[in-house]
Design a protein around this motif. Structure first.
Motif, PDB file in Angstrom:
ATOM      1  N   SER A   1      -3.367  17.530 -35.043  1.00  0.00           N
ATOM      2  CA  SER A   1      -4.134  18.273 -34.045  1.00  0.00           C
ATOM      3  C   SER A   1      -4.151  19.767 -34.361  1.00  0.00           C
ATOM      4  CB  SER A   1      -3.544  18.054 -32.648  1.00  0.00           C
ATOM      5  OG  SER A   1      -2.220  18.564 -32.587  1.00  0.00           O
TER       6      SER A   1
ATOM      7  N   GLY B   1      -3.814  25.768 -32.283  1.00  0.00           N
ATOM      8  CA  GLY B   1      -4.080  27.027 -31.593  1.00  0.00           C
ATOM      9  C   GLY B   1      -3.537  28.226 -32.344  1.00  0.00           C
TER      10      GLY B   1
ATOM     11  N   GLY C   1      -9.630  25.580 -33.106  1.00  0.00           N
ATOM     12  CA  GLY C   1      -8.723  25.755 -31.975  1.00  0.00           C
ATOM     13  C   GLY C   1      -7.931  27.041 -32.014  1.00  0.00           C
TER      14      GLY C   1
END
Length: 536
Positions: free
Chosen positions: A164, A167, A200
């Motif tokens: 994933s 950020g 992200g």
């Protein structure tokens, strides 16, 4: 499997190899023929059909696909339900797909009935995006081959995972020369910010300095603590001793690699300072078009290792300039390719057979009847839930208070069912690929029923109409692809769209259901009392 042509009268228990038109109905390929089907074939004067019969050691295609998919579901991966011998794997979240090609190849080499098709390794993916499909070549798989494949897959971690996006934070340094316009620097900053958003991440700031090694060294030394430091030079890096690498090393950094086998993007520089990546951007990074920097940034954004060996391994598939279908950075995390489906719950009727009662708001167990299909829709894979009201709209809205949905009122509800269908279809946005039309008086419909319809919906493959069946009998709700919306808008009177199914049999997918919920609606007081008794 035993394959062949048999007399229709003796086909009970066999599986159809090809679809057959039987009067006004179509028996789709893959259908297991029961006694009623055989009688219908005989009555339609169909003398013979092509079928298969399972033998000992055969595993039916849906069961085989499901069993093969189980050990393939790794971190960040979800599996759809099995249908027509297929299970699709999807990304649970946005990130980068990682594959074990050797493990996948090993399964594909075991038996021709077992197939796994995937996206490429390191592909950027969005939440819900299709990343692989497991398909059993009809209509069954050999148990021995299936068991061998599953055993081999369970020996190691799943060959699929989605790393994933974490950020990451970044800071941009741009060097300047008199020949470089401020507008070019502004555009570079904006494009870099957008690139980070797509993985992200976020750009915390920017600093501009002279195009000298000393100025670059000072800017690197003063840069805030971030996950990755980006440097865009006023002129391209041409050598390890050029301005940008010299400045990085003067600030205490180490140049790990210069150049990459990706075009555009050849002149990328990769360095480290205090353990964090420092990337000297190739000139093409000022453009939004895909280039080698995107590949590096995607991996950094997902927390994947990037070093000189990783960069040197990017050459296969690295010729990007002559591929017009390659996406631009705003599409790095492409939108989910799962068709976007809304659920229309029709709650506009007058309940004439219930007397003065509005059946939709009558209590059934712990909540009003209409809340059952609505809650099922909200819990399903549907993108949106729209409730069409007509008769006593305030009662319906009160019964569904507190739920995340949209109400659409049909002022012509007394003209018939078609007007409610049309009001709902008209209210759907252009981003939707289809809609499940669900009746508000079907309290036994669950999210699982709706999800099975959505899983079978493949409009690009010509499967634009999906109907649940119970022992071969078609029921509700029905999923309609966007291409049928205009035909629904052309309906008139107190009729639904059922006759349109017969006109589009070639695009129809029938989904067998394990229970009879698709056949149960509540039209009378007696039916309501029976349903209440069942709820107790």
């Amino acid at each position: 499997m035993i394959y062949g042509t048999v007399a229709a009268s003796s086909a009970e228990g066999a599986v159809l190899v090809h679809s057959v038109r039987v009067g006004e109905r179509t028996f789709r390929k893959g259908r297991t023929l029961d006694a009623g089907d055989v009688q219908a074939l005989v009555e339609a004067r169909i003398e013979a059909v092509v079928v298969i019969r399972y033998e000992a050691g055969d595993v039916p295609e849906d069961e085989a696909a499901r069993r093969l998919a189980e050990p393939l579901v790794g971190p960040g991966v979800a599996a759809d339900g099995a249908f027509t011998g297929r299970v699709n794997l999807r990304a649970r979240h946005a990130g980068v797909l990682r594959l074990d090609q050797a493990a996948i190849d090993a399964v594909n080499h075991l038996d021709e009935a077992l197939t796994i098709g995937t996206l490429e390794d390191y592909a950027p993916v969005a939440e819900g995006q299709l990343i692989a499909t497991i398909k059993i070549i009809p209509f069954a798989a050999p148990a021995a081959a299936l068991e061998a494949a599953v055993a081999r897959l369970r020996e190691s971690p799943s060959p699929f995972r989605v790393a994933s996006f974490r950020g990451i934070s970044a800071f941009l340094i741009q060097t300047t020369l008199p020949t470089v316009k401020e507008s070019v620097l502004d555009k570079t900053a904006a494009i870099t910010k957008e690139r980070l958003v797509q993985v992200g991440g976020r750009l915390l700031g920017e600093q501009r300095c002279a195009h000298t090694a000393e100025a670059v060294a000072a800017a690197v030394a003063e840069a805030p603590s971030v996950d990755v430091l980006l440097i865009a030079g006023a002129s391209a890096i041409t050598d390890r001793r050029d301005v940008l690498p010299a400045g990085i090393e003067a600030a205490g950094g180490v140049v790990e690699h210069f150049g990459m086998p990706v075009d555009p993007g050849n002149l990328l520089l990769f360095a480290k300072k205090d353990g964090r990546p420092v990337v000297g951007l190739p000139g093409c990074a000022r453009s939004p078009k895909l280039n080698g920097f995107d590949w590096v940034l995607q991996r950094l954004g997902a927390g994947l290792e990037v070093d000189r060996r990783q960069i040197m391994a990017m050459g296969v598939g690295g010729l990007l300039a002559e591929i017009p279908t390659r996406p631009q950075p705003r599409e790095i995390a492409p939108p989910p390719d799962r068709p976007q489906v809304a659920v229309l719950v029709l709650a506009a009727g007058q309940s004439r057979r219930m007397g003065r009662l509005n059946k939709l708001v009558q209590p059934l167990g712990t909540k009003p009847m209409v809340a059952f299909p609505v809650d099922a829709a909200l819990a399903s894979k549907a993108s949106e839930v729209v409730v069409v009201t007509g008769h006593a709209p305030r009662d319906v809205e009160t019964a569904l208070a507190g739920r995340t949905l949209r109400f659409v009122h049909n002022p012509r509800f007394d003209e018939g069912l078609s007007t409610s269908l049309q009001a709902g279809i008209k209210a759907l946005g252009p981003h939707l690929d289809g809609a499940i039309v669900c009746l508000g008086d079907m309290p036994r419909i669950t999210a699982q029923h709706l999800d099975r319809l959505i899983d079978a919906f493949e409009p690009e493959a010509g499967h634009s109409l999906v109907v649940p069946t119970v022992d071969g009998k078609r029921g509700n709700p029905v999923l309609w692809g966007r291409r049928h919306f205009q035909a629904i808008q052309d309906l008139a009177g107190d009729v639904g769209a059922r006759h349109l199914i017969g006109q589009n049999e070639s695009e129809l997918v029938e989904v067998p259901m394990a229970d009879d919920a698709a056949l149960i609606d509540i039209d009378t007081q007696d039916a309501l009392e029976r349903a209440r008794s069942d709820e107790r």
